[in-house]
Design a protein around this motif. Structure first.
Motif, PDB file in Angstrom:
ATOM      1  N   ASP A  45      36.413 -50.621 -33.110  1.00 39.46           N
ATOM      2  CA  ASP A  45      35.051 -50.857 -32.617  1.00 39.46           C
ATOM      3  C   ASP A  45      35.088 -51.521 -31.235  1.00 39.46           C
ATOM      4  N   LEU A  46      35.095 -50.682 -30.214  1.00 39.67           N
ATOM      5  CA  LEU A  46      35.210 -51.186 -28.840  1.00 39.67           C
ATOM      6  C   LEU A  46      34.045 -52.091 -28.468  1.00 39.67           C
ATOM      7  N   SER A  47      32.835 -51.726 -28.856  1.00 36.14           N
ATOM      8  CA  SER A  47      31.663 -52.527 -28.514  1.00 36.14           C
ATOM      9  C   SER A  47      31.790 -53.950 -29.058  1.00 36.14           C
ATOM     10  N   ALA A  48      32.153 -54.077 -30.331  1.00 36.13           N
ATOM     11  CA  ALA A  48      32.313 -55.407 -30.941  1.00 36.13           C
ATOM     12  C   ALA A  48      33.448 -56.171 -30.283  1.00 36.13           C
ATOM     13  N   GLU A  63      36.931 -52.826 -18.818  1.00 35.53           N
ATOM     14  CA  GLU A  63      36.724 -52.289 -20.159  1.00 35.53           C
ATOM     15  C   GLU A  63      37.841 -51.323 -20.549  1.00 35.53           C
ATOM     16  N   ASP A  64      38.398 -50.597 -19.569  1.00 36.84           N
ATOM     17  CA  ASP A  64      39.495 -49.671 -19.883  1.00 36.84           C
ATOM     18  C   ASP A  64      40.717 -50.418 -20.413  1.00 36.84           C
ATOM     19  N   PHE A  65      41.022 -51.568 -19.814  1.00 36.15           N
ATOM     20  CA  PHE A  65      42.136 -52.386 -20.296  1.00 36.15           C
ATOM     21  C   PHE A  65      41.875 -52.844 -21.731  1.00 36.15           C
ATOM     22  N   LEU A  66      40.667 -53.336 -21.993  1.00 33.57           N
ATOM     23  CA  LEU A  66      40.326 -53.803 -23.341  1.00 33.57           C
ATOM     24  C   LEU A  66      40.339 -52.651 -24.343  1.00 33.57           C
ATOM     25  N   LYS A  67      39.927 -51.458 -23.911  1.00 29.49           N
ATOM     26  CA  LYS A  67      39.973 -50.289 -24.784  1.00 29.49           C
ATOM     27  C   LYS A  67      41.411 -49.943 -25.149  1.00 29.49           C
ATOM     28  N   THR A  68      42.300 -49.963 -24.173  1.00 32.78           N
ATOM     29  CA  THR A  68      43.716 -49.693 -24.434  1.00 32.78           C
ATOM     30  C   THR A  68      44.300 -50.749 -25.360  1.00 32.78           C
ATOM     31  N   GLU A  69      43.966 -52.007 -25.100  1.00 35.10           N
ATOM     32  CA  GLU A  69      44.453 -53.102 -25.947  1.00 35.10           C
ATOM     33  C   GLU A  69      43.955 -52.925 -27.380  1.00 35.10           C
ATOM     34  N   LEU A  70      42.671 -52.611 -27.543  1.00 42.94           N
ATOM     35  CA  LEU A  70      42.116 -52.411 -28.881  1.00 42.94           C
ATOM     36  C   LEU A  70      42.775 -51.220 -29.575  1.00 42.94           C
ATOM     37  N   ASN A  71      42.981 -50.118 -28.860  1.00 38.92           N
ATOM     38  CA  ASN A  71      43.637 -48.951 -29.461  1.00 38.92           C
ATOM     39  C   ASN A  71      45.037 -49.310 -29.953  1.00 38.92           C
ATOM     40  N   ASN A  72      45.771 -50.088 -29.168  1.00 41.04           N
ATOM     41  CA  ASN A  72      47.113 -50.513 -29.581  1.00 41.04           C
ATOM     42  C   ASN A  72      47.047 -51.371 -30.841  1.00 41.04           C
ATOM     43  N   LYS A  73      46.082 -52.288 -30.888  1.00 36.69           N
ATOM     44  CA  LYS A  73      45.931 -53.159 -32.063  1.00 36.69           C
ATOM     45  C   LYS A  73      45.479 -52.345 -33.277  1.00 36.69           C
TER      46      LYS A  73
END
Length: 145
Positions: A45-48, A63-73
């Protein structure tokens, strides 16, 4: 005999205090947010995830960095816990020193760390979630996995 009763009463008192403390930890709002992170990972959940960080940090990291970080997690969570940890336990919550740069650049006033233990079928994690308080709101500082 009296000495044994006193030792027993003291032991019971410590046990009762410990149980209350563990219950308090589980009910702490930051502990709940830390545990909720695993739902964010599970649902990717990228928004959350992004909303957990202050706007200034999102602007700096992107946001792209955070999206990549979230995908990895998310991928690590899926691999290690098959979307369902058996147990998430709050170990402790401690005040920590805010990073001086965060104080200067985004106005961090206070920082706390929630120590957790996560058990899966085939894996486990001893980790933490860190939070920064800016004015009246708590934001992610560091997230586990």
């Amino acid at each position: 005999m009296v000495k044994a009763i006193i030792v027993l009463l003291i032991t019971l008192l410590f046990l009762m205090c410990g149980a209350a403390s563990a219950n308090d930890l589980e009910n702490d709002p930051l502990a709940k947010r830390c545990i909720n992170l695993f739902e964010i990972y599970k649902n990717n959940d990228l928004s959350a995830y992004v909303n957990g960080f202050p706007d200034e940090v999102v602007a700096i990291l992107g946001e792209d960095f955070l999206k990549t970080e979230l995908n990895n997690k998310h991928n690590k969570f899926e691999k290690n816990y098959n979307s369902a940890p058996k147990e998430i336990r709050i170990k402790s919550i401690e005040n920590i020193q805010p990073h001086p740069t965060a104080v200067e650049r985004i106005g961090v006033e206070e920082s706390r760390k929630v120590f957790i233990s996560v058990k899966g079928v085939n894996s486990g994690l001893q980790g933490s979630c860190s939070f920064n308080r800016i004015k009246t709101k708590w934001y992610f500082r560091d997230t586990p996995l």
